[in-house]
Structures are given as structure tokens and as C-alpha cells.
Motif scaffolding. Structure first.
Motif, PDB file in Angstrom:
ATOM      1  N   VAL A 156       4.626  12.982  -4.081  1.00 30.84           N
ATOM      2  CA  VAL A 156       4.092  13.253  -5.519  1.00 30.84           C
ATOM      3  C   VAL A 156       3.534  11.841  -5.995  1.00 30.84           C
ATOM      4  N   LEU A 157       2.250  11.602  -6.217  1.00 29.18           N
ATOM      5  CA  LEU A 157       1.612  10.520  -6.962  1.00 29.18           C
ATOM      6  C   LEU A 157       1.789  11.095  -8.419  1.00 29.18           C
ATOM      7  N   ALA A 158       2.773  10.373  -9.328  1.00 29.63           N
ATOM      8  CA  ALA A 158       2.960  10.808 -10.486  1.00 29.63           C
ATOM      9  C   ALA A 158       1.718  10.650 -11.612  1.00 29.63           C
ATOM     10  N   ASP A 159       1.013   9.911 -11.177  1.00 33.24           N
ATOM     11  CA  ASP A 159      -0.231   9.557 -12.100  1.00 33.24           C
ATOM     12  C   ASP A 159      -1.381  10.865 -11.896  1.00 33.24           C
ATOM     13  N   ASP A 160      -1.190  11.589 -10.872  1.00 30.10           N
ATOM     14  CA  ASP A 160      -1.958  12.604 -10.657  1.00 30.10           C
ATOM     15  C   ASP A 160      -1.169  13.739 -11.274  1.00 30.10           C
ATOM     16  N   LEU A 161      -1.537  14.027 -12.549  1.00 35.16           N
ATOM     17  CA  LEU A 161      -0.701  15.053 -13.365  1.00 35.16           C
ATOM     18  C   LEU A 161      -1.598  16.569 -12.777  1.00 35.16           C
TER      19      LEU A 161
ATOM     20  N   LYS B 256     -13.325   6.274  -5.006  1.00 35.56           N
ATOM     21  CA  LYS B 256     -12.149   6.222  -5.560  1.00 35.56           C
ATOM     22  C   LYS B 256     -10.741   6.829  -4.883  1.00 35.56           C
ATOM     23  N   TYR B 257     -11.308   7.456  -3.811  1.00 40.94           N
ATOM     24  CA  TYR B 257     -10.463   8.486  -3.103  1.00 40.94           C
ATOM     25  C   TYR B 257     -10.206   8.227  -1.501  1.00 40.94           C
ATOM     26  N   GLY B 258      -9.238   8.942  -1.046  1.00 37.66           N
ATOM     27  CA  GLY B 258      -9.324   9.295   0.272  1.00 37.66           C
ATOM     28  C   GLY B 258     -10.056  10.693   0.511  1.00 37.66           C
ATOM     29  N   VAL B 259     -11.142  10.467   1.637  1.00 39.63           N
ATOM     30  CA  VAL B 259     -12.074  11.655   1.386  1.00 39.63           C
ATOM     31  C   VAL B 259     -11.917  12.271   2.941  1.00 39.63           C
TER      32      VAL B 259
ATOM     33  N   ALA C 274     -11.999  15.252  -2.246  1.00 33.96           N
ATOM     34  CA  ALA C 274     -11.090  13.997  -2.332  1.00 33.96           C
ATOM     35  C   ALA C 274      -9.703  14.335  -2.337  1.00 33.96           C
ATOM     36  N   ILE C 275      -8.844  13.617  -1.650  1.00 34.71           N
ATOM     37  CA  ILE C 275      -7.144  13.884  -1.576  1.00 34.71           C
ATOM     38  C   ILE C 275      -6.727  13.493  -2.985  1.00 34.71           C
ATOM     39  N   ILE C 276      -5.848  14.392  -3.407  1.00 32.88           N
ATOM     40  CA  ILE C 276      -5.415  14.157  -4.789  1.00 32.88           C
ATOM     41  C   ILE C 276      -3.883  13.774  -4.424  1.00 32.88           C
ATOM     42  N   GLY C 277      -3.172  13.364  -5.447  1.00 32.22           N
ATOM     43  CA  GLY C 277      -1.720  13.112  -5.027  1.00 32.22           C
ATOM     44  C   GLY C 277      -0.603  13.933  -4.995  1.00 32.22           C
ATOM     45  N   ARG C 278      -1.000  14.916  -3.838  1.00 33.35           N
ATOM     46  CA  ARG C 278       0.118  15.888  -3.602  1.00 33.35           C
ATOM     47  C   ARG C 278      -0.147  16.101  -1.912  1.00 33.35           C
ATOM     48  N   TYR C 279       1.108  16.003  -1.178  1.00 29.23           N
ATOM     49  CA  TYR C 279       0.949  15.695   0.287  1.00 29.23           C
ATOM     50  C   TYR C 279       2.243  16.516   0.609  1.00 29.23           C
ATOM     51  N   ILE C 280       2.141  17.107   1.775  1.00 29.59           N
ATOM     52  CA  ILE C 280       3.450  17.552   2.496  1.00 29.59           C
ATOM     53  C   ILE C 280       3.152  16.923   3.825  1.00 29.59           C
TER      54      ILE C 280
ATOM     55  N   ILE D 104      -1.484  -0.944   4.055  1.00 30.83           N
ATOM     56  CA  ILE D 104      -1.219  -0.061   5.029  1.00 30.83           C
ATOM     57  C   ILE D 104      -1.316   1.401   4.248  1.00 30.83           C
ATOM     58  N   GLN D 105      -2.442   2.284   4.784  1.00 29.87           N
ATOM     59  CA  GLN D 105      -2.886   3.572   4.280  1.00 29.87           C
ATOM     60  C   GLN D 105      -2.430   4.687   4.675  1.00 29.87           C
ATOM     61  N   ILE D 106      -2.133   5.559   3.706  1.00 33.94           N
ATOM     62  CA  ILE D 106      -1.687   6.943   4.521  1.00 33.94           C
ATOM     63  C   ILE D 106      -2.745   7.775   4.932  1.00 33.94           C
ATOM     64  N   THR D 107      -3.800   7.526   4.424  1.00 33.77           N
ATOM     65  CA  THR D 107      -4.940   8.117   4.946  1.00 33.77           C
ATOM     66  C   THR D 107      -5.176   7.980   6.386  1.00 33.77           C
ATOM     67  N   ASP D 108      -5.009   6.563   6.836  1.00 33.89           N
ATOM     68  CA  ASP D 108      -5.375   6.243   8.139  1.00 33.89           C
ATOM     69  C   ASP D 108      -4.291   6.854   9.142  1.00 33.89           C
TER      70      ASP D 108
ATOM     71  N   VAL E 179     -11.322   9.202   5.504  1.00 35.51           N
ATOM     72  CA  VAL E 179     -11.636   7.851   5.167  1.00 35.51           C
ATOM     73  C   VAL E 179     -11.155   7.346   3.686  1.00 35.51           C
ATOM     74  N   GLU E 180     -10.312   6.264   3.969  1.00 36.41           N
ATOM     75  CA  GLU E 180      -9.890   5.727   2.508  1.00 36.41           C
ATOM     76  C   GLU E 180     -10.927   5.324   1.885  1.00 36.41           C
ATOM     77  N   LYS E 181     -11.190   5.494   0.713  1.00 32.37           N
ATOM     78  CA  LYS E 181     -12.174   4.926  -0.363  1.00 32.37           C
ATOM     79  C   LYS E 181     -13.425   4.567   0.400  1.00 32.37           C
ATOM     80  N   PRO E 182     -14.255   5.506   0.895  1.00 26.05           N
ATOM     81  CA  PRO E 182     -15.550   5.028   1.495  1.00 26.05           C
ATOM     82  C   PRO E 182     -16.562   4.684   0.512  1.00 26.05           C
TER      83      PRO E 182
ATOM     84  N   GLY F 103       0.879  -0.991  -0.006  1.00 27.60           N
ATOM     85  CA  GLY F 103      -0.079  -0.054   0.165  1.00 27.60           C
ATOM     86  C   GLY F 103       0.971   1.331  -0.072  1.00 27.60           C
ATOM     87  N   LEU F 104       0.212   2.499  -0.102  1.00 27.60           N
ATOM     88  CA  LEU F 104       0.882   3.660  -0.290  1.00 27.60           C
ATOM     89  C   LEU F 104       1.482   3.987   1.078  1.00 27.60           C
ATOM     90  N   GLY F 105       0.855   3.641   2.010  1.00 24.46           N
ATOM     91  CA  GLY F 105       1.591   4.122   3.523  1.00 24.46           C
ATOM     92  C   GLY F 105       2.643   3.433   3.401  1.00 24.46           C
TER      93      GLY F 105
HETATM   94  C1  G1P Z   1      -4.130   6.927  -3.385  1.00 25.28           C
HETATM   95  C2  G1P Z   1      -4.751   7.295  -2.155  1.00 25.28           C
HETATM   96  C3  G1P Z   1      -5.983   7.866  -2.073  1.00 25.28           C
HETATM   97  C4  G1P Z   1      -5.696   9.512  -2.890  1.00 25.28           C
HETATM   98  C5  G1P Z   1      -5.462   8.799  -4.246  1.00 25.28           C
HETATM   99  C6  G1P Z   1      -5.286  10.065  -5.148  1.00 25.28           C
HETATM  100  O1  G1P Z   1      -5.102   6.054  -3.769  1.00 25.28           O
HETATM  101  O2  G1P Z   1      -4.724   6.197  -1.256  1.00 25.28           O
HETATM  102  O3  G1P Z   1      -6.346   8.338  -0.599  1.00 25.28           O
HETATM  103  O4  G1P Z   1      -7.256   9.825  -2.794  1.00 25.28           O
HETATM  104  O5  G1P Z   1      -4.289   8.128  -4.221  1.00 25.28           O
HETATM  105  O6  G1P Z   1      -4.821   9.741  -6.406  1.00 25.28           O
HETATM  106  P1  G1P Z   1      -4.843   5.295  -5.155  1.00 25.28           P
HETATM  107  O7  G1P Z   1      -5.294   6.159  -6.447  1.00 25.28           O
HETATM  108  O8  G1P Z   1      -3.189   4.943  -5.280  1.00 25.28           O
HETATM  109  O9  G1P Z   1      -5.540   3.886  -5.280  1.00 25.28           O
END
Ligand code: G1P
Length: 288
Positions: free
Chosen positions: A127-132, A168-171, A201-207, A227-231, A188-191, A107-109
Motif C-alpha cells: 500500500v502506498l499510503a498517499d494513494d487513498l 506521472k505513473y507506471g503505465v 496507470a498503476i495506483i498504489g495497491r499491489y499484491i 530501482i523501480q517495481i514497475t521494471d 513503463v515507469e513514467k513514460p 526507489g520504490l523497488g
Molecule cells: C509510484 C510507482 C508508479 C505508480 C505510482 C502510484 O510512483 O513508481 O509506478 O504509478 O507510485 O502512485 P511515485 O508516485 O512514488 O513516484
């Protein structure tokens, strides 16, 4: 100042099979640059100089991309194609790059925790690169780094999504400090559909502040057995402070075919054609 930026890049990219069978999804091109290059560019613009990439098996082209290719350099030296390497050369010279392998997919965490050795006891960006993310005047990480200087706590970028998409997201949910800043009280991760605490929704940028590593070490597997970063962030929010920021700019989910196509069309018009080297690109890419 935040110097480190972590790129979790060990995932399989199954939504893009067969393209991603032997090529990392982070290397999929948006017009003429791989996805990860857009992320690195955004981090460098935000003043970050240490790029830490968490990779997995079959991802060695990521390492090669951020290294010199002497044979290629020699071949195109003094030709009209040489300027096509300007951008990547500048990224290579502006930062240093370290890589670590995530041996298990937990998992991401877990991927972020794997990057601990590279990041050390410092606040860092993820940075989650697939979120541009595109903002031509100020990149999203730069916006977030400025907020970090103000709040000194972890910050997540959020975006309003339709209710039908929240699963689809952490919310997040929380108290609004202003129109675009929320102090998080719930995450909540993917409610399940219909049970999201909001449509943010959380997108792929965090500090993240480095105490997140201790929290991640104690975090039990959550959604999907991962293991979820959201948790972990929810624990940090409950014991301290985590801010959600409605960023300014556009974001494309390049992990989906539709988002990838939208990003390609947008970047062709707004990034590639507007680029300073467009006439060179146009005449020489045809011959490549
Ligand atoms: C991950 C995170 C999720 C976040 C998302 C953003 O999920 O776990 O909380 O909202 O990235 O892209 P993934 O898309 O890797 O399943």
C-alpha cells in the motif's frame, strides 16, 4: 490468504514541504486520521494481520501511532473523548506491526526489497499510503485479495487517467481478459509524454508474489536512477503472469495538494460524517 501488507514509507514528501519537514507525509491527516491509518484499515478489512512498515529517518511517529500511549489513555479514560481512540485501538489490537529502516533512498523497488525480512517467503500486499482508496462496501485490497485467490500471481490496481497525466505513473498494456482484468504484456515507469503504451496507470495497491524479491535483487536502476517495481513486474509478467485490475472505488492522490484537498472534502462528507461516533466526535473534537 494474504497476511502481510507492506507500507513503503521512507520518502521525504517534498511536495508537502514545509508540513513534512519534521512530520512523515504518511501522518498527514485526512480529517481526523493520518493517511497511513486509512491504508492499515483497508488491509485489515482485507483479512491481513501483519503490517510491515518500511521507514526512514524522522519517521518514529509512525511507530508511536501504532502503539499504546499510556499517558494519553490514562488522561482520557472514562471521559467523553475516550471513544475517539476506538478506531486506532481496534487497529492496534487487530494486527501486529513491524518496522524496518530503508537506509538509502533508491526507489520504490528498493523500498519493497528492504521489506523482504518482514514479509518472508509469502505473497503480500503493498500500500502506498498517499494513494487513498475508498470503497465503502468492499475495499480495494479486499477486491484484489479475492482476485489473488483466483489467479495466484501478482496483481496491480490500475485506473484510466488522461493522456496528459500518464508521465506521472507506471503505465501498463496487455490483453483484456474481461472489462476490468488485463494480462500485462508491457509496463513503463513514467513514460515520456506521448509515448505511454495506454492510459492505464498503476495506483498504489499491489499484491506481489515473493519471487519478486529475487527479481528486484537483479533489477538495475531505471527511471530517475532508482530501482523501480514497475521494471521488476515487467520481468515477472514476461516470465509468468501479472494481472492489472481496474478497481472499483475512488482514489485520491494525496501526494498532491489538489488530491489531498479533494480527499479531505470527500472523507469529511462520506466517511467522517457517516461514522457511527459522529455526535461524540463533533462535540468533543472542538474541545481537544
Ligand atoms: C509510484 C510507482 C508508479 C505508480 C505510482 C502510484 O510512483 O513508481 O509506478 O504509478 O507510485 O502512485 P511515485 O508516485 O512514488 O513516484
Amino acid at each position: 490468504m494474504i497476511k502481510h501488507c507492506l507500507f513503503p514509507a521512507a520518502g521525504y514528501g517534498t511536495r508537502f514541504l514545509p508540513a513534512t519537514k519534521s512530520m512523515p507525509k504518511e501522518m498527514m491527516p485526512i480529517v481526523n486520521k493520518p493517511l497511513i491509518e486509512y491504508g492499515v484499515d483497508e488491509a485489515i478489512q482485507a483479512g491481513m494481520t501483519s503490517m510491515a512498515v518500511v521507514t526512514g529517518r524522522g519517521k518514529s511517529s509512525l511507530m508511536d501511532h501504532f502503539d499504546k500511549n499510556y499517558e494519553l489513555e490514562h488522561q482520557i479514560q472514562d471521559t467523553n473523548k475516550e471513544p475517539l481512540l476506538d478506531d486506532i485501538r481496534s487497529l492496534i489490537d487487530s494486527a501486529h506491526y513491524t518496522f524496518i529502516r530503508q537506509r538509502e533512498m533508491k526507489g520504490l523497488g528498493h523500498a519493497i526489497l528492504t521489506g523482504k525480512e518482514l514479509v518472508g517467503d509469502n505473497p503480500f500486499a503493498v500500500v502506498l499510503a498517499d494513494d487513498l482508496c475508498i470503497n465503502e462496501s468492499q475495499g480495494v485490497l479486499e477486491q484484489m485479495a479475492a482476485l489473488f485467490r483466483q489467479f495466484r500471481c501478482s496483481i496491480v490496481a490500475v485506473e484510466e487517467v488522461p493522456e496528459s497525466e500518464t508521465h506521472k505513473y507506471g503505465v501498463i498494456a496487455g490483453e483484456h481478459l474481461s472489462d476490468d482484468l488485463i494480462r500485462i504484456t508491457d509496463m513503463v515507469e513514467k513514460p515520456e509524454q506521448g509515448s505511454a503504451p495506454s492510459n492505464l496507470a498503476i495506483i498504489g495497491r499491489y499484491i506481489l508474489t515473493p519471487d519478486i524479491f529475487d527479481i528486484l535483487e537483479e533489477t538495475e536502476p531505471g527511471k530517475g536512477g532508482e530501482i523501480q517495481i514497475t521494471d521488476a513486474l515487467l520481468k515477472q509478467a514476461q516470465s509468468g503472469c501479472v494481472i492489472a485490475y481496474k478497481f472499483k472505488g475512488k482514489r485520491f492522490d494525496c501526494g498532491s495538494v489538489e488530491g489531498y484537498i479533494d480527499a479531505t472534502n470527500y472523507c469529511y462528507e462520506h466517511v467522517y460524517l457517516k461514522g457511527s461516533k459522529v455526535s461524540i466526535n463533533k462535540s468533543s473534537t472542538k474541545k481537544l
